[in-house]
Design a protein around this motif. Structure first.
Motif, PDB file in Angstrom:
ATOM      1  N   LYS A 188       0.838  -1.204   0.000  1.00 52.96           N
ATOM      2  CA  LYS A 188       0.000   0.000   0.000  1.00 52.96           C
ATOM      3  C   LYS A 188       0.873   1.254   0.000  1.00 52.96           C
ATOM      4  O   LYS A 188       0.622   2.213  -0.742  1.00 52.96           O
ATOM      5  N   LEU A 189       1.876   1.230   0.842  1.00 58.01           N
ATOM      6  CA  LEU A 189       2.747   2.402   0.928  1.00 58.01           C
ATOM      7  C   LEU A 189       3.479   2.623  -0.384  1.00 58.01           C
ATOM      8  O   LEU A 189       3.676   3.767  -0.812  1.00 58.01           O
ATOM      9  N   LEU A 190       3.871   1.528  -1.006  1.00 59.46           N
ATOM     10  CA  LEU A 190       4.598   1.655  -2.262  1.00 59.46           C
ATOM     11  C   LEU A 190       3.719   2.313  -3.323  1.00 59.46           C
ATOM     12  O   LEU A 190       4.183   3.181  -4.085  1.00 59.46           O
ATOM     13  N   ALA A 191       2.466   1.900  -3.353  1.00 60.48           N
ATOM     14  CA  ALA A 191       1.548   2.507  -4.324  1.00 60.48           C
ATOM     15  C   ALA A 191       1.400   4.000  -4.051  1.00 60.48           C
ATOM     16  O   ALA A 191       1.458   4.834  -4.962  1.00 60.48           O
ATOM     17  N   ARG A 192       1.230   4.323  -2.787  1.00 54.64           N
ATOM     18  CA  ARG A 192       1.086   5.740  -2.430  1.00 54.64           C
ATOM     19  C   ARG A 192       2.379   6.502  -2.717  1.00 54.64           C
ATOM     20  O   ARG A 192       2.352   7.658  -3.093  1.00 54.64           O
ATOM     21  N   PHE A 193       3.476   5.794  -2.506  1.00 51.72           N
ATOM     22  CA  PHE A 193       4.774   6.413  -2.776  1.00 51.72           C
ATOM     23  C   PHE A 193       4.887   6.795  -4.251  1.00 51.72           C
ATOM     24  O   PHE A 193       5.284   7.915  -4.590  1.00 51.72           O
ATOM     25  N   PHE A 213       8.326   8.738   0.312  1.00 46.93           N
ATOM     26  CA  PHE A 213       8.528   7.559   1.155  1.00 46.93           C
ATOM     27  C   PHE A 213       8.248   7.883   2.625  1.00 46.93           C
ATOM     28  O   PHE A 213       7.501   7.164   3.309  1.00 46.93           O
ATOM     29  N   ALA A 214       8.829   8.986   3.091  1.00 49.89           N
ATOM     30  CA  ALA A 214       8.653   9.341   4.504  1.00 49.89           C
ATOM     31  C   ALA A 214       7.189   9.642   4.810  1.00 49.89           C
ATOM     32  O   ALA A 214       6.669   9.265   5.866  1.00 49.89           O
ATOM     33  N   ALA A 215       6.534  10.328   3.889  1.00 46.45           N
ATOM     34  CA  ALA A 215       5.122  10.665   4.118  1.00 46.45           C
ATOM     35  C   ALA A 215       4.277   9.398   4.148  1.00 46.45           C
ATOM     36  O   ALA A 215       3.362   9.262   4.969  1.00 46.45           O
ATOM     37  N   ALA A 216       4.582   8.494   3.240  1.00 45.50           N
ATOM     38  CA  ALA A 216       3.822   7.238   3.222  1.00 45.50           C
ATOM     39  C   ALA A 216       4.015   6.496   4.547  1.00 45.50           C
ATOM     40  O   ALA A 216       3.048   5.986   5.142  1.00 45.50           O
ATOM     41  N   ALA A 217       5.250   6.466   5.007  1.00 41.96           N
ATOM     42  CA  ALA A 217       5.520   5.769   6.267  1.00 41.96           C
ATOM     43  C   ALA A 217       4.832   6.466   7.431  1.00 41.96           C
ATOM     44  O   ALA A 217       4.288   5.814   8.331  1.00 41.96           O
ATOM     45  N   PHE A 218       4.837   7.799   7.384  1.00 43.88           N
ATOM     46  CA  PHE A 218       4.184   8.513   8.478  1.00 43.88           C
ATOM     47  C   PHE A 218       2.669   8.314   8.439  1.00 43.88           C
ATOM     48  O   PHE A 218       2.004   8.331   9.473  1.00 43.88           O
ATOM     49  N   GLY A 219       2.147   8.140   7.226  1.00 44.63           N
ATOM     50  CA  GLY A 219       0.718   7.848   7.099  1.00 44.63           C
ATOM     51  C   GLY A 219       0.346   6.598   7.866  1.00 44.63           C
ATOM     52  O   GLY A 219      -0.744   6.488   8.431  1.00 44.63           O
ATOM     53  N   LEU A 220       1.266   5.649   7.904  1.00 46.83           N
ATOM     54  CA  LEU A 220       1.015   4.412   8.649  1.00 46.83           C
ATOM     55  C   LEU A 220       0.910   4.714  10.146  1.00 46.83           C
ATOM     56  O   LEU A 220       0.068   4.138  10.852  1.00 46.83           O
TER      57      LEU A 220
END
Lengths: 577, 344
Positions: A431-436, A474-481
Motif C-alpha cells: 500500500k505504501l509503495l503505491a502511495r509512494f 517515502f517518509a510521508a507514506a511511512a508517516f501515514g502508517l
C-alpha cells in the motif's frame, strides 16, 4: 415545521457531542495551526529573537581600517559571532553547511583605499537566499555598520576640514585686519596727501601770487616807466608838433579874429550901408574885401596830421620777470607714507594658497550576492511549488494511507488479506509503495506545471529533484502508517491527519523559509522529513547547488522515513495483525 | 417435561466426508480441529472453551444468536486472532502467521462485505486469488469460474458498489472460494440477502463442500443449518451448549411440537395449570411470549381455550415440528434471534 427544526437542531448537537474526536479537533486543529503560525511568523512581527547567535564568516581582503572597523563593530554585536576565514570558498562552505550562517562578509581589497580616495566602496555579502529573514536582520546591522563607518570617515574629514576652515578663517581674519590696517593707512596717507596737496596748492598759489604780484609790480613799474618815457617822448614830440600847429593856429586864429573883426565891421558897415543907401541899398557897392585867408601852406600845416608815430622805446622787462627766483617758491612735502603691513599681508596671502584639501571619503555600502552563484532574487514559486507540493503530498499520504487502512479494516478486506496468508507487513508495504509512486508522480507533475506556469528553477540537474521527491514520498507514506495507528477512525483521521500534515509542513519550512521560525522550532524541525526535503529542494532550486547537495538531506529524509516505517509497522502489527 | 440440560460436547468428533477429495488430509480425518478455545477482551469473556472439528467435505453449522461468539470463534479459526487458551489445528498443524502455505488453504468469508467497492467483482476476485498464490492466468479463469458459480458472471466488471446487497453477498462468498480452499469459514454469509441470493449462496456452499472443502457455516438462521449442515454447534454467550448432527440436536430439544404464544399482556399466573401434555420450555419473556412443548398437536385448541378462559388475549401463536430453534430454546431458555442480554 418548528418542531422539526428544533428536534433536528438538538439532534445535531447530540451527534456532535458523540463525535468527541471531531469536537476536540474543532478546537485543537485551529489551535495547533495558530500556534505553529504564530511562533513561526512571530519574528516577522518583531518578536524577540532568541539568544542564539548568527555565525558570520568574514573574509578580509582589505586589511585596512574599514575591515578593522567592521570586524570590531561586529564583535560588539551580541547576536553575531564573526569567524575570520581565509577566502571566499571557505566562507561559502560555512554558509552552506550551517543553519545559523545566513551570509558571509567579504571586504574586498582596496576598500579602505577606495573610501579614502573618495570613491564609493562596497563590501560583499554572499547570502544564502533561503535565509531571507536572517539576511535582512544581518543586512540591517551591516547597513547600519556601513553608515557608521562612512559617517566616521566623513566625520574625520569634516573635523580636518573644520580645522582647516578655522585656520583659514584665522588667516583671513588676519588678512582682513591687515587689509583694514592697510586701508586705514592708505586713507590716512590719502588724507595727508590731500592735506599736503591743499597746503602745497595754497602755498604755491600764495607764492605764485606773491611772485606774480612782485613780477607784475616790477613789470608795471618798468612798463609805467617805459610808458612814461614814451609818453614823455611822445609829449615832447607832440608838444613840438603842437607848437608848430599852435603857431599856425595862432596865425589862423589871428586871421580868424581879424576876420571876425572884419566880419563884424563889415556887418556893421553893411548894415550902415544898407541903412544909408536906403532905396539905393541896391546900389550899394560891394562889401569891402576880407583879409586874405591864411596861406595854403599855413592851412596845409594845419591839415598836416600830427605825426603820432613815434618809436616807442622798448619797455624794459625786468630780468626778474623771466624766472622765478630761486627759493621764491617753496612747497612743503607731505610726510612719508606710513609703514603699511604689506609684508605680513603678502605672507598671509601666500599662506592662503589653497591647502591640500582632504578628500571626502566615499560611501561604504554593501552588495548582496548569492553564496552559491544562483540568482539572489528568489522566485517565490521556487519556495511554494515544492513547499505546498509537499504539504498536499503529506495530506494526501496521511489521509490516503490511514483512511485506506481504516477502510480496509472496516470493510473486512484487511482480514481477508491476512487470512490469505499475505503478511501484514507485505500488505502495508504494498500500500505504501503505491502511495509512494502516486506521491512521486504528484511531485513530478507539480514541478512540471510549476516550471511551465511559474518558471520555477529546476536546478542544474532537474532529474535530481526526483531524489528529495522520492524521499519525502517515502517518509510521508511511512508517516501515514503511524497516523493510521494513532487515529483509528475516519472521524479522527481527517482532522488529526490534516493538522499533522499542516504542522509538519509549516514547521518544516514548506510555507515559509525556515529562518522565519524561532530557533527552538528550527531545532524541532530537524526531526521532520519536511525540513530536510525542503533543504534539498532549496539547495537544488534556489541555491542552485550541485546535485550532490540534495543527497544528504534526502538521506536524512529517508532515514526518518525508515524510522516512521518501523514505528508504523510495529504499531500496525499491534493493531491490525 | 423439565428443561433439557446441556449435553456433553466431547462427543463432537468429525464425521466422514460426504464427498470430494482432499489433497493433504486423509478422508475421515478432521481438517480443522479446535479444542478448548477461550478468548476474552479485558474482563469480558467472549469465548469459553469452545471445541470444534470439521472434516473435509463436511459443513458444520455454528449456530447461535447475535453476540453469542460465532464471529470470535471464526476469527480464531481463521487465525485472525490468537486464543487465550486452546488450540486450532488445520490439517494437523497449528497455523501461525508465518505459516503461509497453511493459511492459503483457508477461505474466509467475513460477515462484512469484505470487498473493494470501487473495483469490479472480477478485479476483487483476481486480487484475492493472486494473494492466495494463484498465477495471473489461473486467477482470471478461477475468478470467472466462481463468478459463474455465484451467478454474477454478467456483472463481473461492474464496480462492487453498484451491485445489490445480495449480489455483494454472493461476491463476498465468491472471494472466499476463488482459490478453492480446503477449509471454508463463513461468517453469516446470508445476512440481509434476498431469498434468491440466499438460495444461491447455500447452493454454492454446498457445492464447495461437495468439492471437498471443510466448511464452517456460522449463522443464526437455524433453517439454513438444517438445510446444508451435517452437524452443528450451538453456541450461546461464548459457550458451546450443544453439538452433534442436526437430528441429535433436535432431539436434544425434546423432539416434540412446540407452540409459541404471544399475549397482549403478560399471561395470568398458572393460567395453564391442569392441562396435561404440555411443558413450558421457556419462562415468559418480554412481550408476553411463552413457549410450550406439546405432546400432541391436538392440545393446541385446549391451550387456546384455556388462555381465553383465563382472560389472556393471545395476539398470535405458532405451532411447528421440533427443530434446532426449539432445541436452542430448550437448552438456553431463549430464542436464537433474541438479542443477547447486556450482561453478555
Amino acid at each position: 415545521m418548528l418542531r422539526t427544526i428544533a428536534l433536528t437542531f438538538l439532534n445535531e448537537f447530540r451527534l456532535l457531542v458523540q463525535d468527541r474526536v471531531g469536537l476536540f479537533m474543532l478546537l485543537l486543529a485551529p489551535l495547533v495551526i495558530i500556534a505553529v503560525a504564530g511562533f513561526s511568523l512571530g519574528n516577522l512581527y518583531g518578536a524577540r529573537m532568541t539568544a542564539h547567535t548568527y555565525t558570520l564568516p568574514l573574509v578580509d581582503d582589505d586589511h585596512g581600517a574599514v575591515a578593522r572597523a567592521i570586524a570590531a563593530a561586529l564583535a560588539d554585536e551580541s547576536a553575531v559571532t564573526v569567524v575570520r576565514v581565509a577566502n571566499l570558498d571557505r566562507a561559502r562552505v560555512i554558509v552552506s553547511d550551517r543553519d545559523r550562517a545566513p551570509l558571509a562578509i567579504v571586504i574586498p581589497a582596496g576598500t579602505t583605499a577606495d573610501l579614502a580616495a573618495g570613491r564609493d566602496a562596497h563590501i560583499l555579502l554572499y547570502v544564502d537566499p533561503i535565509k531571507r529573514l536572517e539576511i535582512s536582520a544581518i543586512e540591517f546591522r551591516i547597513a547600519d555598520l556601513c553608515r557608521r563607518v562612512t559617517a566616521g570617515a566623513q566625520a574625520e574629514v569634516r573635523a580636518r576640514l573644520a580645522d582647516g576652515s578655522a585656520d583659514l578663517r584665522a588667516r583671513l581674519s588676519r588678512i582682513s585686519a591687515d587689509l583694514e590696517a592697510l586701508h586705514s593707512g592708505i586713507a590716512d596717507y590719502q588724507r595727508q596727501l590731500t592735506n599736503a596737496r591743499s597746503s602745497a596748492e595754497g602755498q604755491l598759489q600764495t607764492q605764485i601770487r606773491r611772485q606774480m604780484r612782485s613780477t607784475i609790480d616790477a613789470l608795471r613799474a618798468q612798463t609805467q616807466a617805459a610808458v612814461q618815457r614814451s609818453v614823455e617822448q611822445a609829449r615832447a614830440t607832440i608838444t613840438s608838433q603842437l607848437a608848430a600847429r599852435r603857431d599856425a593856429i595862432s596865425a589862423v586864429t589871428i586871421y580868424l579874429v581879424a576876420l571876425q573883426a572884419s566880419e563884424r565891421d563889415f556887418d556893421r558897415w553893411f548894415t550902415a550901408l544898407k541903412a544909408a543907401a536906403g532905396s539905393h541899398a541896391g546900389a550899394i557897392p560891394p562889401p569891402p574885401a576880407f583879409p586874405p585867408p591864411p596861406t595854403p601852406a599855413a592851412l596845409a600845416e594845419l591839415a598836416k596830421p600830427i605825426d603820432l608815430a613815434f618809436t616807442a622805446p622798448p619797455i624794459p622787462i625786468p630780468a626778474a620777470s623771466n624766472a622765478v627766483p630761486a627759493g621764491a617758491i617753496t612747497i612743503k612735502l607731505p610726510p612719508p607714507p606710513p609703514a603699511l603691513p604689506v609684508p605680513q599681508l603678502r605672507a598671509d596671502l601666500e599662506a592662503l594658497a589653497p591647502p591640500a584639501l582632504p578628500v571626502i571619503p566615499g560611501t561604504l555600502g554593501w552588495t548582496e550576492r548569492p553564496v552559491s552563484g544562483a540568482n539572489a532574487n528568489v522566485n517565490s514559486f521556487d519556495q511554494y511549488v515544492p513547499g505546498f507540493g509537499i504539504t498536499f503530498l503529506l495530506i494526501g499520504m496521511l489521509l490516503g494511507i490511514s483512511l485506506g487502512l481504516i477502510d480496509e479494516r472496516d470493510w473486512g478486506t484487511l482480514a481477508r488479506l491476512r487470512v490469505s496468508g499475505a503478511p501484514l507487513s507485505g500488505t502495508l508495504i504494498g500500500k505504501l509503495l503505491a502511495r509512494f509512486v502516486v506521491g512521486l508522480l504528484q511531485m513530478v507533475v507539480l514541478f512540471a506545471i510549476g516550471y511551465a506556469l511559474f518558471g520555477v528553477s529546476l536546478g542544474r540537474s532537474p532529474a535530481m529533484l526526483l531524489m528529495p521527491a522520492a524521499a519525502i514520498s517515502f517518509a510521508a507514506a511511512a508517516f501515514g502508517l503511524i497516523i493510521a495507528c494513532v487515529a483509528r477512525t475516519h472521524d479522527s483521521v481527517m482532522p488529526f491527519g490534516t493538522v499533522v500534515a499542516m504542522t509538519m509542513s509549516a514547521i518544516g519550512g514548506c510555507w515559509w523559509p525556515l529562518d522565519f521560525e524561532p530557533w527552538w522550532m528550527r531545532d524541532f524541525a530537524q526531526f521532520l522529513p519536511t525540513t530536510w526535503t525542503m533543504l534539498a529542494f532549496n539547495n537544488l532550486m534556489i541555491r542552485d547547488l550541485p546535485p550532490i547537495s540534495a543527497l544528504w538531506p534526502s538521506l536524512a529524509t529517508i532515514t526518518l522515513g525508515i524510522v516512521f516505517l518501523a514505528v508504523g509497522l510495529f504499531g500496525a502489527s499491534r493493531l491490525y495483525d | 417435561m423439565p428443561p433439557l440440560s446441556a449435553p456433553a460436547l466431547d462427543c463432537f468428533s468429525p464425521s466422514p466426508p460426504r464427498s470430494g477429495k482432499l489433497v493433504s488430509v486423509p478422508t475421515g480425518v478432521a481438517l480443522l480441529e479446535a479444542t478448548g478455545l477461550r478468548k476474552s477482551y479485558g474482563s469480558h469473556l467472549v469465548l469459553d472453551g469452545v471445541s470444534l472439528a470439521v472434516s473435509a467435505g463436511e459443513i458444520v453449522g455454528l449456530l447461535g444468536p447475535n453476540g453469542a461468539g460465532k464471529t470470535t470463534t471464526l476469527s480464531l479459526l481463521a487465525t485472525l486472532i490468537e486464543p487465550d487458551s486452546g488450540t486450532v489445528r488445520i490439517a494437523g498443524a497449528i497455523p501461525s502467521r508465518r505459516h503461509r502455505a497453511l493459511r492459503r488453504r483457508l477461505g474466509f468469508v467475513p460477515q462484512a462485505i469484505a470487498l473493494y467497492p470501487s473495483l469490479s467483482g472480477f478485479r476483487n476476485l483476481e486480487l484475492f486469488a493472486r494473494l492466495h498464490g494463484i498465477s495471473r492466468l489461473k486467477a482470471r479463469s478461477e475468478s470467472m469460474r466462481v463468478l459463474e458459480e455465484v451467478g454474477l458472471a454478467e456483472r463481473a466488471h461492474d464496480p462492487v458498489a453498484v451491485l445489490s446487497g445480495g449480489m455483494q453477498r454472493r461476491l463476498n462468498l465468491a472471494c472466499g472460494l476463488v482459490h478453492r480452499p480446503d477449509l471454508l469459514l463463513l461468517d453469516e454469509p446470508t445476512v440481509g440477502v434476498d431469498p434468491q441470493s440466499r438460495e444461491q449462496i447455500l447452493q454454492t456452499v454446498r457445492r464447495a463442500a461437495e468439492a471437498g472443502a471443510a466448511v464452517v457455516f456460522s449463522t443464526h438462521y437455524m433453517e439454513e443449518v438444517e438445510r446444508i449442515c451435517g452437524r452443528a454447534l450451538l453456541i450461546d454467550r461464548g459457550k458451546a451448549v450443544a453439538a452433534g448432527t442436526i437430528a441429535e440436536l433436535i432431539a436434544l430439544g425434546g423432539g416434540l411440537p412446540l407452540m409459541e404464544l404471544t399475549f397482549q399482556d403478560p399471561a395470568p399466573p398458572a393460567w395453564c395449570d391442569g392441562l396435561a401434555g404440555i411443558t413450558q420450555v421457556a419462562a415468559p419473556r418480554n412481550h408476553g411470549k411463552i413457549a410450550l412443548q406439546l405432546e400432541s398437536f391436538a392440545l393446541v385448541s385446549s391451550i387456546l381455550e384455556r388462555a381465553r378462559a383465563a382472560g389472556a388475549h393471545v395476539l398470535e401463536f405458532h405451532v411447528h415440528s421440533p427443530n434446532l430453534s426449539d432445541a436452542f430454546i430448550a437448552l438456553t431458555g431463549h430464542a436464537l434471534r433474541d438479542p443477547i442480554a447486556s450482561s453478555h
